[in-house]
Design a protein around this motif. Structure first.
Motif, PDB file in Angstrom:
ATOM      1  N   ARG A 271       5.038   2.124  -2.485  1.00  0.00           N
ATOM      2  CA  ARG A 271       4.219   1.277  -1.622  1.00  0.00           C
ATOM      3  C   ARG A 271       5.086   0.569  -0.579  1.00  0.00           C
ATOM      4  O   ARG A 271       6.275   0.331  -0.786  1.00  0.00           O
ATOM      5  CB  ARG A 271       3.462   0.253  -2.465  1.00  0.00           C
ATOM      6  CG  ARG A 271       2.519   0.899  -3.478  1.00  0.00           C
ATOM      7  CD  ARG A 271       1.794  -0.151  -4.295  1.00  0.00           C
ATOM      8  NE  ARG A 271       2.724  -0.957  -5.066  1.00  0.00           N
ATOM      9  CZ  ARG A 271       2.380  -2.058  -5.732  1.00  0.00           C
ATOM     10  NH1 ARG A 271       1.129  -2.478  -5.696  1.00  0.00           N
ATOM     11  NH2 ARG A 271       3.276  -2.746  -6.409  1.00  0.00           N
ATOM     12  N   VAL A 272       4.448   0.213   0.512  1.00  0.00           N
ATOM     13  CA  VAL A 272       5.106  -0.452   1.637  1.00  0.00           C
ATOM     14  C   VAL A 272       4.247  -1.623   2.063  1.00  0.00           C
ATOM     15  O   VAL A 272       3.007  -1.541   2.041  1.00  0.00           O
ATOM     16  CB  VAL A 272       5.307   0.529   2.817  1.00  0.00           C
ATOM     17  CG1 VAL A 272       5.918  -0.192   4.018  1.00  0.00           C
ATOM     18  CG2 VAL A 272       6.182   1.698   2.395  1.00  0.00           C
ATOM     19  N   GLN A 273       4.884  -2.710   2.453  1.00  0.00           N
ATOM     20  CA  GLN A 273       4.161  -3.869   2.971  1.00  0.00           C
ATOM     21  C   GLN A 273       4.774  -4.285   4.302  1.00  0.00           C
ATOM     22  O   GLN A 273       5.956  -4.032   4.571  1.00  0.00           O
ATOM     23  CB  GLN A 273       4.214  -5.029   1.977  1.00  0.00           C
ATOM     24  CG  GLN A 273       5.617  -5.448   1.575  1.00  0.00           C
ATOM     25  CD  GLN A 273       5.619  -6.459   0.449  1.00  0.00           C
ATOM     26  OE1 GLN A 273       4.681  -7.229   0.305  1.00  0.00           O
ATOM     27  NE2 GLN A 273       6.670  -6.469  -0.343  1.00  0.00           N
ATOM     28  N   PHE A 274       3.962  -4.932   5.124  1.00  0.00           N
ATOM     29  CA  PHE A 274       4.407  -5.431   6.419  1.00  0.00           C
ATOM     30  C   PHE A 274       4.349  -6.954   6.415  1.00  0.00           C
ATOM     31  O   PHE A 274       3.376  -7.547   5.944  1.00  0.00           O
ATOM     32  CB  PHE A 274       3.520  -4.884   7.548  1.00  0.00           C
ATOM     33  CG  PHE A 274       3.746  -3.427   7.856  1.00  0.00           C
ATOM     34  CD1 PHE A 274       4.782  -3.035   8.696  1.00  0.00           C
ATOM     35  CD2 PHE A 274       2.938  -2.458   7.293  1.00  0.00           C
ATOM     36  CE1 PHE A 274       4.989  -1.700   8.982  1.00  0.00           C
ATOM     37  CE2 PHE A 274       3.138  -1.118   7.572  1.00  0.00           C
ATOM     38  CZ  PHE A 274       4.167  -0.740   8.419  1.00  0.00           C
ATOM     39  N   LEU A 275       5.407  -7.548   6.954  1.00  0.00           N
ATOM     40  CA  LEU A 275       5.475  -9.003   7.092  1.00  0.00           C
ATOM     41  C   LEU A 275       5.921  -9.341   8.504  1.00  0.00           C
ATOM     42  O   LEU A 275       6.699  -8.597   9.120  1.00  0.00           O
ATOM     43  CB  LEU A 275       6.475  -9.614   6.096  1.00  0.00           C
ATOM     44  CG  LEU A 275       6.078  -9.652   4.620  1.00  0.00           C
ATOM     45  CD1 LEU A 275       7.239 -10.200   3.809  1.00  0.00           C
ATOM     46  CD2 LEU A 275       4.838 -10.488   4.405  1.00  0.00           C
ATOM     47  N   PHE A 276       5.437 -10.466   8.988  1.00  0.00           N
ATOM     48  CA  PHE A 276       5.950 -10.961  10.247  1.00  0.00           C
ATOM     49  C   PHE A 276       7.239 -11.743   9.997  1.00  0.00           C
ATOM     50  O   PHE A 276       7.490 -12.237   8.900  1.00  0.00           O
ATOM     51  CB  PHE A 276       4.903 -11.839  10.945  1.00  0.00           C
ATOM     52  CG  PHE A 276       3.764 -11.047  11.516  1.00  0.00           C
ATOM     53  CD1 PHE A 276       3.821 -10.578  12.823  1.00  0.00           C
ATOM     54  CD2 PHE A 276       2.652 -10.744  10.748  1.00  0.00           C
ATOM     55  CE1 PHE A 276       2.786  -9.828  13.352  1.00  0.00           C
ATOM     56  CE2 PHE A 276       1.609  -9.995  11.269  1.00  0.00           C
ATOM     57  CZ  PHE A 276       1.677  -9.530  12.573  1.00  0.00           C
ATOM     58  N   ARG A 277       8.040 -11.843  11.010  1.00  0.00           N
ATOM     59  CA  ARG A 277       9.368 -12.444  10.884  1.00  0.00           C
ATOM     60  C   ARG A 277       9.267 -13.857  10.316  1.00  0.00           C
ATOM     61  O   ARG A 277       8.462 -14.671  10.740  1.00  0.00           O
ATOM     62  CB  ARG A 277      10.038 -12.477  12.255  1.00  0.00           C
ATOM     63  CG  ARG A 277      11.486 -12.941  12.243  1.00  0.00           C
ATOM     64  CD  ARG A 277      12.070 -12.872  13.645  1.00  0.00           C
ATOM     65  NE  ARG A 277      13.470 -13.237  13.653  1.00  0.00           N
ATOM     66  CZ  ARG A 277      14.456 -12.413  13.393  1.00  0.00           C
ATOM     67  NH1 ARG A 277      14.180 -11.145  13.124  1.00  0.00           N
ATOM     68  NH2 ARG A 277      15.725 -12.806  13.424  1.00  0.00           N
ATOM     69  N   GLY A 278      10.100 -14.149   9.325  1.00  0.00           N
ATOM     70  CA  GLY A 278      10.176 -15.489   8.756  1.00  0.00           C
ATOM     71  C   GLY A 278       9.141 -15.805   7.702  1.00  0.00           C
ATOM     72  O   GLY A 278       8.992 -16.964   7.311  1.00  0.00           O
ATOM     73  N   GLU A 279       8.416 -14.796   7.185  1.00  0.00           N
ATOM     74  CA  GLU A 279       7.379 -15.037   6.186  1.00  0.00           C
ATOM     75  C   GLU A 279       7.787 -14.628   4.781  1.00  0.00           C
ATOM     76  O   GLU A 279       7.006 -14.765   3.841  1.00  0.00           O
ATOM     77  CB  GLU A 279       6.105 -14.278   6.555  1.00  0.00           C
ATOM     78  CG  GLU A 279       5.453 -14.735   7.843  1.00  0.00           C
ATOM     79  CD  GLU A 279       4.205 -13.962   8.155  1.00  0.00           C
ATOM     80  OE1 GLU A 279       3.364 -14.486   8.902  1.00  0.00           O
ATOM     81  OE2 GLU A 279       4.054 -12.827   7.631  1.00  0.00           O
TER      82      GLU A 279
ATOM     83  N   LEU B 102       0.839  -1.195   0.000  1.00  0.00           N
ATOM     84  CA  LEU B 102       0.000   0.000   0.000  1.00  0.00           C
ATOM     85  C   LEU B 102       0.874   1.245   0.000  1.00  0.00           C
ATOM     86  O   LEU B 102       2.017   1.219   0.463  1.00  0.00           O
ATOM     87  CB  LEU B 102      -0.901   0.028   1.239  1.00  0.00           C
ATOM     88  CG  LEU B 102      -2.091  -0.939   1.270  1.00  0.00           C
ATOM     89  CD1 LEU B 102      -2.823  -0.806   2.596  1.00  0.00           C
ATOM     90  CD2 LEU B 102      -3.029  -0.681   0.116  1.00  0.00           C
ATOM     91  N   VAL B 103       0.308   2.321  -0.509  1.00  0.00           N
ATOM     92  CA  VAL B 103       1.013   3.601  -0.465  1.00  0.00           C
ATOM     93  C   VAL B 103       1.396   3.901   0.978  1.00  0.00           C
ATOM     94  O   VAL B 103       0.567   3.811   1.894  1.00  0.00           O
ATOM     95  CB  VAL B 103       0.118   4.714  -1.036  1.00  0.00           C
ATOM     96  CG1 VAL B 103       0.843   6.052  -0.979  1.00  0.00           C
ATOM     97  CG2 VAL B 103      -0.286   4.385  -2.465  1.00  0.00           C
ATOM     98  N   GLY B 104       2.660   4.238   1.183  1.00  0.00           N
ATOM     99  CA  GLY B 104       3.180   4.350   2.538  1.00  0.00           C
ATOM    100  C   GLY B 104       2.420   5.305   3.424  1.00  0.00           C
ATOM    101  O   GLY B 104       2.231   5.054   4.621  1.00  0.00           O
ATOM    102  N   THR B 105       1.925   6.421   2.857  1.00  0.00           N
ATOM    103  CA  THR B 105       1.279   7.434   3.685  1.00  0.00           C
ATOM    104  C   THR B 105      -0.050   6.969   4.280  1.00  0.00           C
ATOM    105  O   THR B 105      -0.502   7.522   5.291  1.00  0.00           O
ATOM    106  CB  THR B 105       1.024   8.705   2.858  1.00  0.00           C
ATOM    107  OG1 THR B 105       0.286   8.354   1.681  1.00  0.00           O
ATOM    108  CG2 THR B 105       2.337   9.352   2.456  1.00  0.00           C
TER     109      THR B 105
END
Length: 730
Positions: free
Chosen positions: A351-359, A306-309
């Motif tokens: 864009r920026v995405q979030f991941l949990f560790r090891g995914e 998603l767009v970071g803002t």
């Protein structure tokens, strides 16, 4: 045809095989029919093509279903329907002539008089007598659990039955092998038509020794002709083990899928939009709160670029009862959560995405040298240093490469936005987002802007801010210039070095982020499950908001496997969504519940949903298959950009706010009272990060010339030429 066949049998007609260069007229028509099946395969109706895709390889079916609790998947009515058809007791499948009865006996092997009566449209006794007189059937006494029963046998199988049930007490190896071969042929025919049966059911029909029965069943299972398990749905805890022929299991499975698809009635597109706002916790009644709420939202939105803002401004606050930025920062600082860029370096809306560790292995595109070749020289140097040394602070990077802080910061931002490096500090991400959201090459100042810039740079308070002495057009030009100056001054003031105190910079493609390597099938399974968790109902169009490297063909095969295992459903759940649709069972139930409530007018809530146009729960705008009508009678179209918001009520847009609220477009026929609530909800969200909101255009008309001022004044807007302004109250 019967006359010709009888003449051939009597020898009156001779059959001669002839090879010719071209087919005969009859053969030519048959050949054309055969070719026609493949020539126009793609022109078949949609439902027919879907049914053809269900014809799966039986061995593949056994592999797919080997770990599935089939008694929870298969429908009892499907088992009954298939059994009745195979045994020819269902209407339309019963024998209508003596020849059909003879064919039925050849299929099943042995039948009692009662079974034949159930499998025929009329009393079959005359037919049986006729077949017996012709020597085509014989009557044998078949031993079973309660004694013996007289059954009719197809004449060609008589020797098999005599071998299977004669001299069972003898234990000679040759006798046992002959008996087992005969028992195998009888059981295989029986299992083809009996459906799921237990050992007790088999022994109740045929008196077979335990040793012989076990040997034959194990042989059929080893050859993958028969499957062992629990297939019939039951209510108790203890269910007997059953045996079913693999072909029969395939028919029951297909019939179950057909029943499941038939049960679902497609809901309107607006119902799905309402469902999605609730499924993703945007609806005020579904927002999450308490411990773990942020983690739950991020799990549903993991790997979403998603767009970071919009992450901390719209997406997260609108899904939580209370959003605490410090909680997100703590997840990043402890290493549980990783932020990763997913946009093109240099773009304005990265864009920026979030991941949990090891995914990372499941959701990130594999690293390639081509990604580095597109970067600047300083960015490649920083990447090489991090690959050689591991995690480093920016000060260490500057010292090792002899880079100025500005150059190191630019290189790190470039690498971060390319998805190659990350930082354990959320403030680093915030700074990168602020940097790239500002135009890189501002246009030159106008004369008025130069004057304003000089005064503001000198910290001079301007009495002109009140607008005293300015005519309306001059004041409007002044306010517009003032806004432009405020943005462009950012480029003339010395930027702050926010990255100096940020955490350590690390490579993304490393063990801590990627985790254990995954096979292609495991990766597709993780991606498919994530899409289902995010959208509830997944189509090819769902990939619009996802990473551009996801392959729908791979995901489609995974969805097919999941449907065969009973984990998801395939069908037509939502009107207007293009292509095949896959859905979680619980999503289907919630869709149905929302549709029923809407039809029954039981849903009395008037809550409205505010969401950004970039939000994954937004189904409108862009290339949406559904476009509501605006108040001007035109399709309600808008760009999915961060400066645009929607307000929905029961899945339908009430209004669209563009240019951060400066342009408002309402839906056709919107109720004024509900429209006021929509504006109130929109202002409540905009005031979370803005001090004032000015509306200049209302339905493509200057707001002061429209019918909106009365409504806006009731919401504490005041006339502020050329628009109307509302300020955040303390």
């Amino acid at each position: 045809l019967e006359e010709v066949l009888h003449a051939i049998r009597r020898g009156e007609i001779e059959v001669v095989t002839v090879e010719t260069a071209t087919p005969s007229p009859v053969a030519q028509s048959l050949l054309w029919d055969f070719i026609n099946v493949y020539m126009y395969a793609d022109d078949a109706p949609k439902l027919e093509r879907q049914l053809q895709r269900l014809q799966v390889n039986l061995e593949l079916l056994a592999d797919v279903l080997k770990d599935v609790k089939l008694d929870k998947l298969l429908r009892a009515e499907a088992i009954t329907e298939v059994r009745d058809r195979l045994q020819h007791t269902a209407p339309g499948y019963q024998a209508r002539t003596v020849e059909e009865l003879a064919a039925l006996l050849q299929e099943r092997g042995d039948m009692s008089a009662t079974e034949m009566a159930l499998a025929a449209t009329v009393d079959p006794s005359p037919w049986v007598a006729q077949l017996a007189a012709q020597g085509r059937v014989v009557a044998l006494e078949i031993p079973h659990a309660r004694g013996v029963e007289l059954r009719w046998i197809a004449a060609e199988y008589a020797d098999e039955y005599r071998a299977a049930f004669a001299l069972e007490s003898e234990s000679h190896a040759d006798r046992f092998e002959a008996q087992a071969a005969a028992v195998r042929a009888i059981l295989e025919r029986f299992l083809r038509h009996a459906g799921p049966v237990t050992r007790e059911t088999i022994q109740a029909r045929y008196r077979i020794s335990e040793e012989c029965l076990s040997a034959v069943l194990e042989q059929l299972i080893a050859e993958r002709q028969v499957v062992r398990g629990r297939f019939t749905p039951h209510t108790g805890d203890a269910a007997a083990e059953e045996y079913v022929h693999l072909r029969t299991l395939g028919q029951i499975h297909r019939r179950t899928l057909h029943i499941l698809r038939r049960e679902v009635q497609a809901v309107p597109f607006a119902i799905y939009a309402d469902f999605l706002s609730r499924w993703q916790h945007l609806h005020p009644a579904e927002r999450l709160g308490g411990t773990g709420a942020l983690r739950q939202v991020l799990q549903q939105l993991r790997a979403l670029p998603l767009v970071g803002t919009v992450w901390e401004r719209d997406v997260l606050p609108l899904r939580l009862q209370r959003y605490d930025p410090a909680e997100l920062a703590a997840l990043c600082r402890t290493g549980e959560l990783v932020w990763i860029g997913a946009g093109d370096p240099g773009g304005r809306r990265n864009r920026v995405q979030f991941l949990f560790r090891g995914e990372g292995s499941a959701f990130l595109k594999p690293f390639s040298d081509a990604q580095l070749n597109a970067l600047s020289e300083s960015a490649r140097q920083v990447y090489a240093l991090l690959r050689a040394e591991g995690a480093l602070f920016m000060a260490d990077i500057c010292a090792a490469l002899q880079l100025e802080e500005a150059a190191a910061e630019a290189a790190l931002a470039e690498l971060a936005l390319a998805g190659l490096v990350s930082n354990d500090s959320l403030e680093a991400l915030r700074h990168v987002i602020r940097q790239v959201s500002t135009p890189s090459t501002p246009r030159p100042f106008s004369t008025l802007e130069e004057e304003l810039a000089a005064r503001r740079g000198g910290a001079v308070r301007l009495p002109l801010l009140t607008g005293v002495g300015l005519h309306p057009p001059e004041r409007a030009r002044y306010l517009a210039a003032k806004r432009r100056v405020r943005e462009r001054l950012k480029h003339h003031l010395k930027p702050t070095r926010a990255l100096e105190g940020a955490g350590r910079w690390v490579l993304v493609h490393r063990l801590g982020v990627l985790g254990a390597p995954l096979s292609d099938e495991e990766r597709a399974a993780r991606q498919a499950n994530q899409l289902l968790a995010r959208y509830g109902v997944v189509t090819r169009a769902s990939l619009t908001n996802e990473a551009d490297w996801l392959d729908w063909n791979v995901l489609f095969e995974q969805f097919n496997r999941m449907e065969m295992r009973g984990e998801i459903r395939r069908g037509y759940f939502v009107e207007g969504l293009p292509g095949v649709q896959f859905a979680l069972p619980e999503a289907v139930e919630r869709l149905r519940a929302l549709s029923n409530h809407t039809r029954a007018a039981e849903l009395e809530e008037d809550d409205v949903v505010v969401l950004n146009a970039c939000d994954p729960a937004n189904l409108y705008g862009g290339t949406s298959p559904q476009s509501p009508v605006s108040a001007r009678g035109e399709p309600l179209s808008f760009a999915r950009i961060p400066s645009t918001w929607l307000v929905l009520h029961r899945g339908l847009p009430l209004l669209v706010a563009e240019d951060t609220g400066a342009r408002i477009t309402t839906a056709q026929g919107a109720d004024p009272t509900r429209l006021g609530r929509a504006l109130h909800a929109l202002l409540g969200h905009l005031f979370s990060f803005r001090q004032r909101v000015t509306i200049e255009v209302w339905n493509d008309t200057p707001v002061l010339e429209s019918a909106a001022p009365a409504l806006l004044e009731s919401l504490h807007f005041y006339r502020d030429y050329p628009g109307m302004t509302c300020e955040r109250r303390p």
